[in-house]
Design a protein around this motif. Structure first.
Motif, PDB file in Angstrom:
ATOM      1  N   THR A  47       0.203   8.505  63.256  1.00 25.21           N
ATOM      2  CA  THR A  47       0.818   7.922  62.067  1.00 25.21           C
ATOM      3  C   THR A  47       0.030   6.663  61.764  1.00 25.21           C
ATOM      4  O   THR A  47      -0.053   5.762  62.600  1.00 25.21           O
ATOM      5  CB  THR A  47       2.301   7.599  62.311  1.00 25.21           C
ATOM      6  N   ILE A  48      -0.556   6.637  60.575  1.00 24.38           N
ATOM      7  CA  ILE A  48      -1.487   5.567  60.226  1.00 24.38           C
ATOM      8  C   ILE A  48      -0.990   4.834  58.995  1.00 24.38           C
ATOM      9  O   ILE A  48      -0.543   5.453  58.031  1.00 24.38           O
ATOM     10  CB  ILE A  48      -2.885   6.158  59.969  1.00 24.38           C
ATOM     11  N   VAL A  49      -1.089   3.529  59.046  1.00 25.31           N
ATOM     12  CA  VAL A  49      -0.805   2.693  57.888  1.00 25.31           C
ATOM     13  C   VAL A  49      -2.138   2.127  57.440  1.00 25.31           C
ATOM     14  O   VAL A  49      -2.831   1.459  58.214  1.00 25.31           O
ATOM     15  CB  VAL A  49       0.174   1.551  58.229  1.00 25.31           C
ATOM     16  N   ALA A  50      -2.504   2.451  56.215  1.00 26.24           N
ATOM     17  CA  ALA A  50      -3.761   1.948  55.669  1.00 26.24           C
ATOM     18  C   ALA A  50      -3.486   0.656  54.924  1.00 26.24           C
ATOM     19  O   ALA A  50      -2.669   0.638  54.003  1.00 26.24           O
ATOM     20  CB  ALA A  50      -4.359   2.989  54.746  1.00 26.24           C
ATOM     21  N   ILE A  51      -4.167  -0.378  55.324  1.00 24.36           N
ATOM     22  CA  ILE A  51      -3.939  -1.679  54.714  1.00 24.36           C
ATOM     23  C   ILE A  51      -5.114  -2.082  53.830  1.00 24.36           C
ATOM     24  O   ILE A  51      -5.254  -3.226  53.458  1.00 24.36           O
ATOM     25  CB  ILE A  51      -3.651  -2.756  55.789  1.00 24.36           C
ATOM     26  N   THR A  52      -5.952  -1.105  53.484  1.00 21.09           N
ATOM     27  CA  THR A  52      -7.082  -1.363  52.596  1.00 21.09           C
ATOM     28  C   THR A  52      -6.631  -1.252  51.152  1.00 21.09           C
ATOM     29  O   THR A  52      -5.492  -0.910  50.864  1.00 21.09           O
ATOM     30  CB  THR A  52      -8.228  -0.375  52.863  1.00 21.09           C
ATOM     31  N   ALA A  53      -7.534  -1.479  50.244  1.00 21.46           N
ATOM     32  CA  ALA A  53      -7.215  -1.590  48.817  1.00 21.46           C
ATOM     33  C   ALA A  53      -6.575  -0.358  48.199  1.00 21.46           C
ATOM     34  O   ALA A  53      -5.519  -0.456  47.591  1.00 21.46           O
ATOM     35  CB  ALA A  53      -8.473  -1.963  48.042  1.00 21.46           C
ATOM     36  N   GLY A  54      -7.170   0.802  48.296  1.00 23.13           N
ATOM     37  CA  GLY A  54      -6.626   1.940  47.579  1.00 23.13           C
ATOM     38  C   GLY A  54      -6.890   3.253  48.276  1.00 23.13           C
ATOM     39  O   GLY A  54      -7.575   3.313  49.303  1.00 23.13           O
ATOM     40  N   THR A  55      -6.347   4.309  47.687  1.00 21.04           N
ATOM     41  CA  THR A  55      -6.448   5.620  48.323  1.00 21.04           C
ATOM     42  C   THR A  55      -7.874   6.151  48.335  1.00 21.04           C
ATOM     43  O   THR A  55      -8.236   6.901  49.234  1.00 21.04           O
ATOM     44  CB  THR A  55      -5.512   6.638  47.643  1.00 21.04           C
ATOM     45  N   LEU A  56      -8.700   5.783  47.367  1.00 25.34           N
ATOM     46  CA  LEU A  56     -10.097   6.228  47.371  1.00 25.34           C
ATOM     47  C   LEU A  56     -10.825   5.658  48.584  1.00 25.34           C
ATOM     48  O   LEU A  56     -11.555   6.377  49.277  1.00 25.34           O
ATOM     49  CB  LEU A  56     -10.810   5.835  46.073  1.00 25.34           C
ATOM     50  N   THR A  57     -10.585   4.394  48.889  1.00 29.43           N
ATOM     51  CA  THR A  57     -11.203   3.757  50.052  1.00 29.43           C
ATOM     52  C   THR A  57     -10.748   4.444  51.337  1.00 29.43           C
ATOM     53  O   THR A  57     -11.553   4.716  52.225  1.00 29.43           O
ATOM     54  CB  THR A  57     -10.850   2.257  50.100  1.00 29.43           C
ATOM     55  N   ILE A  58      -9.468   4.728  51.433  1.00 31.29           N
ATOM     56  CA  ILE A  58      -8.922   5.400  52.620  1.00 31.29           C
ATOM     57  C   ILE A  58      -9.527   6.797  52.744  1.00 31.29           C
ATOM     58  O   ILE A  58      -9.945   7.217  53.824  1.00 31.29           O
ATOM     59  CB  ILE A  58      -7.390   5.490  52.540  1.00 31.29           C
ATOM     60  N   ALA A  59      -9.570   7.537  51.639  1.00 26.73           N
ATOM     61  CA  ALA A  59     -10.132   8.889  51.643  1.00 26.73           C
ATOM     62  C   ALA A  59     -11.586   8.865  52.099  1.00 26.73           C
ATOM     63  O   ALA A  59     -12.005   9.702  52.910  1.00 26.73           O
ATOM     64  CB  ALA A  59     -10.004   9.516  50.257  1.00 26.73           C
ATOM     65  N   GLU A  60     -12.354   7.917  51.616  1.00 30.46           N
ATOM     66  CA  GLU A  60     -13.756   7.809  52.022  1.00 30.46           C
ATOM     67  C   GLU A  60     -13.885   7.505  53.503  1.00 30.46           C
ATOM     68  O   GLU A  60     -14.739   8.067  54.187  1.00 30.46           O
ATOM     69  CB  GLU A  60     -14.456   6.723  51.199  1.00 30.46           C
ATOM     70  N   LYS A  61     -13.020   6.635  54.019  1.00 26.91           N
ATOM     71  CA  LYS A  61     -13.061   6.297  55.449  1.00 26.91           C
ATOM     72  C   LYS A  61     -12.689   7.500  56.320  1.00 26.91           C
ATOM     73  O   LYS A  61     -13.325   7.744  57.348  1.00 26.91           O
ATOM     74  CB  LYS A  61     -12.158   5.108  55.751  1.00 26.91           C
ATOM     75  N   LEU A  62     -11.660   8.236  55.925  1.00 27.86           N
ATOM     76  CA  LEU A  62     -11.271   9.430  56.679  1.00 27.86           C
ATOM     77  C   LEU A  62     -12.375  10.471  56.652  1.00 27.86           C
ATOM     78  O   LEU A  62     -12.707  11.079  57.675  1.00 27.86           O
ATOM     79  CB  LEU A  62      -9.980  10.031  56.116  1.00 27.86           C
ATOM     80  N   TYR A  63     -12.957  10.688  55.485  1.00 27.92           N
ATOM     81  CA  TYR A  63     -14.033  11.667  55.327  1.00 27.92           C
ATOM     82  C   TYR A  63     -15.229  11.281  56.215  1.00 27.92           C
ATOM     83  O   TYR A  63     -15.756  12.119  56.948  1.00 27.92           O
ATOM     84  CB  TYR A  63     -14.448  11.750  53.853  1.00 27.92           C
ATOM     85  N   THR A  64     -15.631  10.026  56.135  1.00 29.31           N
ATOM     86  CA  THR A  64     -16.777   9.557  56.922  1.00 29.31           C
ATOM     87  C   THR A  64     -16.509   9.666  58.414  1.00 29.31           C
ATOM     88  O   THR A  64     -17.366  10.114  59.182  1.00 29.31           O
ATOM     89  CB  THR A  64     -17.120   8.104  56.540  1.00 29.31           C
TER      90      THR A  64
END
Length: 107
Positions: A47-64
């Protein structure tokens, strides 16, 4: 903040989850499910809480993270990584694009 769940399966589930939780902007916890006969973790539910700016940033981090982890071909390996959205929708990360991940995070 965005909250998400990932189910990571395979012998490498615990180290992969620990690597995921080291990504800047992500914070969370996980539980490991084990097989009694093997005494090794076969899956984790993070269970992860993303504290970054937006969902695009989170999606890119997960993908990478996923692409880098798979490229290394670690031993032990991952069998499946499943992103679970807030409404229960599921996405296997193996062939997922950044846009598909973002769609799950946005819904």
């Amino acid at each position: 903040m965005t909250t998400l769940q990932l189910e990571i399966e395979g012998d490498g589930a615990v180290p992969a989850t620990e690597d995921l939780l080291q990504i800047e902007g992500l914070s969370g916890t996980y539980e490991a499910e084990t097989a009694v006969q093997r005494e090794a973790a076969l899956a984790t539910i993070a269970t992860i809480v993303a504290i970054t700016a937006g969902t695009l940033t989170i999606a890119e981090k997960l993908y990478t993270w996923y692409q880098n982890y798979r490229r290394k071909q670690p031993k032990p390996k991952l069998d499946k990584v499943l992103l679970i959205g807030r409404k229960g929708q599921k996405l296997v990360l193996e062939n997922a694009s950044v846009e598909q991940i973002k769609q799950i995070l946005d819904s």
